[in-house]
Design a protein around this motif. Structure first.
Motif, PDB file in Angstrom:
ATOM      1  N   ALA A 136       0.653  -1.392  -0.065  1.00 46.43           N
ATOM      2  CA  ALA A 136      -0.110   0.034  -0.032  1.00 46.43           C
ATOM      3  C   ALA A 136       0.763   1.327  -0.085  1.00 46.43           C
ATOM      4  CB  ALA A 136      -0.845  -0.188   1.140  1.00 46.43           C
ATOM      5  N   GLU A 137       1.919   1.105   0.589  1.00 48.04           N
ATOM      6  CA  GLU A 137       2.986   2.401   0.640  1.00 48.04           C
ATOM      7  C   GLU A 137       3.706   2.449  -0.812  1.00 48.04           C
ATOM      8  OE1 GLU A 137       4.201   4.615   3.726  1.00 48.04           O
ATOM      9  OE2 GLU A 137       1.813   4.310   3.088  1.00 48.04           O
ATOM     10  N   PHE A 138       3.828   1.423  -1.274  1.00 50.74           N
ATOM     11  CA  PHE A 138       4.499   1.555  -2.677  1.00 50.74           C
ATOM     12  C   PHE A 138       3.687   2.211  -3.728  1.00 50.74           C
ATOM     13  CE2 PHE A 138       6.931  -2.649  -2.283  1.00 50.74           C
ATOM     14  CZ  PHE A 138       7.945  -2.085  -1.299  1.00 50.74           C
ATOM     15  N   ALA A 139       2.187   1.908  -3.538  1.00 55.46           N
ATOM     16  CA  ALA A 139       1.104   2.557  -4.260  1.00 55.46           C
ATOM     17  C   ALA A 139       0.921   3.816  -3.812  1.00 55.46           C
ATOM     18  CB  ALA A 139      -0.218   1.572  -4.146  1.00 55.46           C
ATOM     19  N   ARG A 140       0.922   4.354  -2.723  1.00 59.42           N
ATOM     20  CA  ARG A 140       0.520   5.476  -2.250  1.00 59.42           C
ATOM     21  C   ARG A 140       1.675   6.772  -2.918  1.00 59.42           C
ATOM     22  NH1 ARG A 140       2.862   8.820   1.389  1.00 59.42           N
ATOM     23  NH2 ARG A 140       4.402   7.443   2.225  1.00 59.42           N
ATOM     24  N   VAL A 141       3.052   6.240  -2.846  1.00 56.89           N
ATOM     25  CA  VAL A 141       4.041   7.214  -3.249  1.00 56.89           C
ATOM     26  C   VAL A 141       4.046   6.992  -4.841  1.00 56.89           C
ATOM     27  CG1 VAL A 141       5.172   6.914  -1.222  1.00 56.89           C
ATOM     28  CG2 VAL A 141       5.942   5.513  -3.053  1.00 56.89           C
ATOM     29  N   LEU A 142       3.610   6.141  -5.651  1.00 53.57           N
ATOM     30  CA  LEU A 142       3.738   6.121  -6.965  1.00 53.57           C
ATOM     31  C   LEU A 142       2.640   7.048  -7.696  1.00 53.57           C
ATOM     32  CD1 LEU A 142       3.939   2.413  -8.000  1.00 53.57           C
ATOM     33  CD2 LEU A 142       5.643   4.076  -8.507  1.00 53.57           C
ATOM     34  N   ARG A 143       3.001   7.683  -8.863  1.00 53.91           N
ATOM     35  CA  ARG A 143       2.009   8.590  -9.376  1.00 53.91           C
ATOM     36  C   ARG A 143       1.108   7.393 -10.191  1.00 53.91           C
ATOM     37  NH1 ARG A 143       6.907  12.120 -11.772  1.00 53.91           N
ATOM     38  NH2 ARG A 143       7.116  13.467 -10.142  1.00 53.91           N
ATOM     39  N   PRO A 144      -0.068   8.057 -10.671  1.00 53.53           N
ATOM     40  CA  PRO A 144      -1.242   7.194 -11.203  1.00 53.53           C
ATOM     41  C   PRO A 144      -0.261   6.698 -12.570  1.00 53.53           C
ATOM     42  CG  PRO A 144      -2.176   9.078 -10.444  1.00 53.53           C
ATOM     43  CD  PRO A 144      -0.648   9.254 -10.098  1.00 53.53           C
ATOM     44  N   GLY A 145      -0.349   5.208 -12.787  1.00 53.98           N
ATOM     45  CA  GLY A 145       0.382   4.503 -13.964  1.00 53.98           C
ATOM     46  C   GLY A 145       1.982   4.589 -13.958  1.00 53.98           C
ATOM     47  N   GLY A 146       2.173   4.857 -12.519  1.00 52.11           N
ATOM     48  CA  GLY A 146       3.646   4.426 -12.300  1.00 52.11           C
ATOM     49  C   GLY A 146       3.958   2.902 -11.938  1.00 52.11           C
ATOM     50  N   ARG A 147       5.003   2.591 -12.145  1.00 51.57           N
ATOM     51  CA  ARG A 147       5.044   1.229 -11.934  1.00 51.57           C
ATOM     52  C   ARG A 147       6.066   0.759 -10.697  1.00 51.57           C
ATOM     53  NH1 ARG A 147       6.467  -0.919 -18.279  1.00 51.57           N
ATOM     54  NH2 ARG A 147       4.473  -0.627 -18.945  1.00 51.57           N
ATOM     55  N   LEU A 148       5.885  -0.465 -10.518  1.00 51.90           N
ATOM     56  CA  LEU A 148       6.703  -1.265  -9.405  1.00 51.90           C
ATOM     57  C   LEU A 148       7.599  -2.278  -9.860  1.00 51.90           C
ATOM     58  CD1 LEU A 148       7.255  -1.918  -6.316  1.00 51.90           C
ATOM     59  CD2 LEU A 148       5.327  -3.454  -6.486  1.00 51.90           C
ATOM     60  N   GLY A 149       8.802  -2.280  -9.716  1.00 48.97           N
ATOM     61  CA  GLY A 149       9.744  -3.239 -10.049  1.00 48.97           C
ATOM     62  C   GLY A 149      10.268  -4.047  -8.747  1.00 48.97           C
ATOM     63  N   LEU A 150       9.701  -5.411  -8.678  1.00 52.21           N
ATOM     64  CA  LEU A 150      10.388  -6.307  -7.557  1.00 52.21           C
ATOM     65  C   LEU A 150      11.238  -7.300  -8.174  1.00 52.21           C
ATOM     66  CD1 LEU A 150       7.056  -7.230  -5.242  1.00 52.21           C
ATOM     67  CD2 LEU A 150       8.753  -5.553  -4.936  1.00 52.21           C
ATOM     68  N   ALA A 151      12.117  -7.608  -7.314  1.00 55.24           N
ATOM     69  CA  ALA A 151      13.115  -8.625  -7.545  1.00 55.24           C
ATOM     70  C   ALA A 151      13.250  -9.313  -6.455  1.00 55.24           C
ATOM     71  CB  ALA A 151      14.516  -8.174  -7.981  1.00 55.24           C
ATOM     72  N   ASP A 152      12.752 -10.434  -6.190  1.00 56.55           N
ATOM     73  CA  ASP A 152      12.621 -11.328  -4.840  1.00 56.55           C
ATOM     74  C   ASP A 152      12.430 -12.873  -4.983  1.00 56.55           C
ATOM     75  OD1 ASP A 152      12.380 -11.346  -1.910  1.00 56.55           O
ATOM     76  OD2 ASP A 152      11.320  -9.515  -2.332  1.00 56.55           O
ATOM     77  N   VAL A 153      12.842 -13.574  -3.695  1.00 57.32           N
ATOM     78  CA  VAL A 153      12.782 -14.827  -3.797  1.00 57.32           C
ATOM     79  C   VAL A 153      11.354 -15.233  -3.597  1.00 57.32           C
ATOM     80  CG1 VAL A 153      13.327 -16.546  -2.049  1.00 57.32           C
ATOM     81  CG2 VAL A 153      15.109 -14.751  -2.132  1.00 57.32           C
ATOM     82  N   THR A 154      11.239 -16.424  -4.472  1.00 56.91           N
ATOM     83  CA  THR A 154       9.778 -17.102  -4.659  1.00 56.91           C
ATOM     84  C   THR A 154       9.816 -18.396  -3.898  1.00 56.91           C
ATOM     85  OG1 THR A 154      10.409 -17.885  -6.553  1.00 56.91           O
ATOM     86  CG2 THR A 154       9.453 -15.556  -6.572  1.00 56.91           C
TER      87      THR A 154
END
Length: 262
Positions: A136-154
């Motif tokens: 939710a914090e990632f989404a809050r600080v992103l502009r509309p249409g902004g993107r999140l890039g995760l690299a993580d253990v699965t």
């Protein structure tokens, strides 16, 4: 260790320690700079954009993005010692005007709403105790249409051996890893829609091999540091063996995930 605050404090202390720097070098995630570039390319980063690097560590990713993609970066981390190192290296490399580092928690980012074109989080989301709040914090600080890039253990639905379901394994980015579908569901609840995923299990295997080699070397060349830190080298090597087996068995992996804010 019974609370999320205890866990976060433990992670911050561990990843700012001399031992971790000795074993991991400057890149604290599988794939190193090459996989950071791949993540940046998938995000479509371009000159002039503003990027947030969550759990920035010593700032290697932030500096790479500024140098090679022409963006400005804000880095957030929960370890003051690590942030001092990050600021020093950015200033040393003449990037002080392009990078700002902040002390802060991924679950309560110290930054305003609708600020960033992209958020990057490498090998850290699976450590956050409250992943829904972090998303939710990632989404809050992103502009509309902004993107999140995760690299993580699965992790697959088969789970891990009991030996890897420990606090130590959780701090080491293993025990609270989730299947990619779980990550996507968490992000979707926050208003972030996953558009692409890429498996990079081989990068995790290479990192496990590198850690094992560095631990053996450290035992020979930096024994006093290891003794002072209380690190049980034999236990570390048991973990690397178990982790390698989990990857080769297909139970543990590593992936990139790109999501867009609605």
């Amino acid at each position: 260790m019974n609370t999320s605050e205890d866990l976060k404090s433990c992670c911050a202390q561990l990843y700012s320690s001399d031992v971790v720097a000795l074993v991991l070098g400057e890149s604290y995630h599988p794939g190193g700079a090459a996989l950071t570039r791949r993540l940046a390319d998938l995000l479509g980063l371009r000159t002039g954009q503003r990027v947030l690097d969550v759990a920035t560590g010593p700032g290697a990713t932030a500096r790479l993005l500024v140098t090679e993609y022409g963006v400005t970066v804000d880095g957030v981390d929960l370890a003051e010692t690590t942030l001092r190192q990050a600021r020093y290296r950015a200033d040393r490399d003449g990037m002080g005007a392009s990078i700002r580092f902040h002390y802060g928690d991924a679950e309560a980012l110290p930054l305003p709403d609708n600020t960033f074109d992209a958020v990057v989080s490498e090998c850290s989301f699976c450590v956050f105790p409250d992943k829904d709040t972090a998303a939710a914090e990632f989404a809050r600080v992103l502009r509309p249409g902004g993107r999140l890039g995760l690299a993580d253990v699965t992790l697959t639905d088969d789970g891990l051996p009991d030996e890897l379901n420990t606090v130590a394994a959780r701090v080491a980015c293993i025990a609270d890893a989730r299947p990619i579908s779980d990550y996507a569901e968490i992000l979707a609840r926050a208003g972030l829609d996953t558009g692409r995923t890429e498996p990079h299990d081989a990068a995790l295997l290479r990192m496990i091999d590198q850690i094992e080699a560095r631990v053996h070397l450290a035992r020979m060349t930096h024994a006093p540091i290891l003794e002072q830190s209380g690190v049980d080298i034999d236990a570390v090597l048991r973990y690397t063996d178990l982790a390698r087996s989990a990857v080769t068995d297909g139970r543990l992996g590593y992936a990139l995930l790109i999501a867009e804010k609605r």
